[in-house]
Design a protein around this motif. Structure first.
Motif, PDB file in Angstrom:
ATOM      1  N   ARG A   3       0.827  -1.222   0.000  1.00  0.00           N
ATOM      2  CA  ARG A   3       0.000   0.000   0.000  1.00  0.00           C
ATOM      3  C   ARG A   3       0.852   1.260   0.000  1.00  0.00           C
ATOM      4  NH1 ARG A   3      -2.473  -4.937   0.769  1.00  0.00           N
ATOM      5  NH2 ARG A   3      -4.734  -4.720   0.801  1.00  0.00           N
ATOM      6  N   SER A  41      -7.239  -0.842  -3.705  1.00  0.00           N
ATOM      7  CA  SER A  41      -6.181  -0.216  -2.902  1.00  0.00           C
ATOM      8  C   SER A  41      -5.985   1.236  -3.317  1.00  0.00           C
ATOM      9  CB  SER A  41      -4.867  -0.990  -3.068  1.00  0.00           C
ATOM     10  OG  SER A  41      -4.995  -2.301  -2.569  1.00  0.00           O
ATOM     11  N   ARG A  51      -1.814   1.158   8.939  1.00  0.00           N
ATOM     12  CA  ARG A  51      -2.944   0.672   8.153  1.00  0.00           C
ATOM     13  C   ARG A  51      -3.449  -0.635   8.748  1.00  0.00           C
ATOM     14  NH1 ARG A  51      -2.769   3.030   3.019  1.00  0.00           N
ATOM     15  NH2 ARG A  51      -4.815   2.061   2.724  1.00  0.00           N
TER      16      ARG A  51
END
Length: 364
Positions: free
Chosen positions: A238, A309, A347
Motif C-alpha cells: 500500500r 487499494s 494501516r
C-alpha cells in the motif's frame, strides 16, 4: 437512506437539492437508530405470566422452570429480583427488567483524561479512529484503561452529549462529516472501454494475490479547475507515490511521460505491472510500456473496486488534496511530503504497520 441509499440518489427520488437533504439530516442528528428489541434469550412477558400463575398455584421453581424449558436458576433469579414468591407480579417485573436493561454507562473517554488526550492528539494528526484503536491495542497491550474501540471514538465525536471529544475534531476525519449515516450506494459513472488493452483477468497471479511487491494500481485525482495529480499505490505494501503533471496537462501523452519518469526511479523488482481504469488519460499505455517495461492492465467498465487499494488511497488523500484546491499550485516536493505522511500512517490491512515499514520488509 437507512436501506443504504446515499443522499444524492435520495434527493433525486424526492426532486430536491442534495444540499437540502444533507442539511436536514444534520439538523436531525443523522439516521435514527433501530428501535430497542428484547434479546432472544431473555424472559418474555408471556413467560413471566406463566411464572406468576405457577407461584399462585404453589408450584416449586423447578416445576415452573421445567414447564418453560428454562434453567431453574433463571426462574429463581427472576423471582428473587422482583419481590419474591409472595410479591411477584408479571407486568411489573417485565417493566423493571426493560428499564434495567438500558444500563447507562459513563463514556470511557470522558472518565479517562490521559486516554482522551492521546486520542485527540492522533485525531489532529489525521489518524482515523480505527487506526487509533488498533495502535492503542498494540502500544498498550496490558493496559485496558488505555484502549478504546473505534466505534466509541466515533460516537463520542458525533454525540456531543457524551461530553468528551470536541466537535471541531471532526474536521480531521477523512470524510469531514459530522453525523453517522448508512453506507451509500455508488452510482455508475458511465465511462466506457478503451481499445487495444489487456484485461485485468490477464494480470499475473502474483499480482492478484499480492504475493510479491512491484504491482501497482493507478488513477488521477482532480482538484479545482480540473487540475490533476496521478496516484500510484503498490498492491502488497500500500505504498503511495504522487506524480505531478506539468502545467496540469492530463492528456494521454503527458500522463504516460510523467508516469514513466516516476516509475524509472524505482528498483527493477518494484516495476512489474500497473492496473488502471478505463479513463482516456491512459490511451498511450503502450508508450508507457515501451518506456518502462511495465505492462498496463485495465479494469472492467464501471468497476473501480477492481483497483480497491488505489481507490482507498485516493479517499485518504482528500484530507490533503481537497477538490477545492488547485493542484497546479503544488510542486513535486509538496506532493512527496504528503505521500511521506500517508506512508507513515498505520494501516489496518497491514496489521497496523505503516506502508513504509511494509515496503522495507518486502525489499529485505
Amino acid at each position: 437512506m437507512r436501506a443504504g441509499m446515499a443522499a444524492k440518489p435520495s434527493a433525486r427520488e424526492l426532486g430536491l437539492c442534495t444540499g437540502t437533504v444533507r442539511a436536514y439530516l444534520i439538523r436531525c442528528g443523522g439516521i435514527r437508530p433501530d428501535p430497542r428489541r428484547r434479546a432472544a434469550g431473555r424472559l418474555s412477558l408471556v413467560e413471566r405470566e406463566e411464572i406468576s400463575r405457577g407461584l399462585a398455584a404453589g408450584e416449586s421453581l423447578r416445576v415452573i422452570a421445567a414447564g418453560l424449558g428454562r434453567a431453574p436458576s433463571t426462574v429463581c433469579r427472576e423471582v428473587n429480583a422482583n419481590g419474591g414468591r409472595r410479591r411477584y407480579r408479571a407486568a411489573r417485573a417485565d417493566v423493571s427488567a426493560w428499564s434495567r436493561a438500558t444500563r447507562p454507562k459513563a463514556c470511557k473517554l470522558a472518565s479517562r483524561p490521559v486516554l482522551r488526550a492521546v486520542v485527540e492528539a492522533k485525531l489532529t494528526q489525521r489518524w482515523s479512529p480505527q487506526q487509533i484503536a488498533g495502535w492503542l491495542k498494540l502500544t498498550f497491550p496490558d493496559r485496558p484503561e488505555m484502549q478504546v474501540s473505534h466505534e466509541s471514538i466515533y460516537r463520542t465525536l458525533f454525540v456531543q452529549s457524551r461530553g468528551a471529544l470536541r466537535k471541531e475534531l471532526t474536521r480531521y476525519l477523512r470524510t469531514g462529516r459530522v453525523v453517522r449515516r448508512p453506507k451509500g450506494v455508488r452510482l455508475p459513472d458511465g465511462r466506457g472501454g478503451r481499445p487495444n488493452t489487456l484485461h485485468i483477468s490477464e494480470r499475473p497471479a502474483e499480482a492478484e494475490d499480492r504475493a510479491v511487491p512491484g504491482h501497482w494500481e493507478g488513477d488521477l485525482v482532480f482538484g479545482k479547475n480540473m487540475s490533476p495529480v496521478a496516484t500510484l499505490v503498490e498492491r502488497k505494501t500500500r505504498f503511495l507515490m504522487l506524480v505531478g503533471l506539468p502545467r496540469g496537462d492530463h492528456r494521454a501523452d503527458a500522463v504516460a511521460d510523467a508516469l514513466a519518469a516516476a516509475i524509472t526511479t524505482l528498483p527493477a523488482q518494484l516495476a512489474k505491472s500497473l492496473t488502471w481504469d478505463l479513463g482516456h488519460e491512459m490511451a498511450q499505455h503502450q508508450r508507457l510500456t515501451i518506456q518502462t517495461g511495465v505492462q498496463v492492465y485495465f479494469c472492467d467498465p464501471k468497476s473501480p473496486w477492481q483497483r480497491g487499494s488505489n481507490e482507498n488511497a485516493n479517499g485518504l488523500l482528500r484530507q490533503y488534496l481537497p477538490r477545492r484546491l488547485d493542484f497546479r499550485a503544488l510542486t513535486q516536493a509538496d506532493l512527496d511530503l504528503i505521500a511521506a505522511e500517508l506512508n507513515g500512517r498505520p494501516r489496518q490491512t497491514l496489521g497496523f504497520k505503516t506502508p513504509s515499514q511494509a515496503l522495507a520488509e518486502a525489499l529485505r
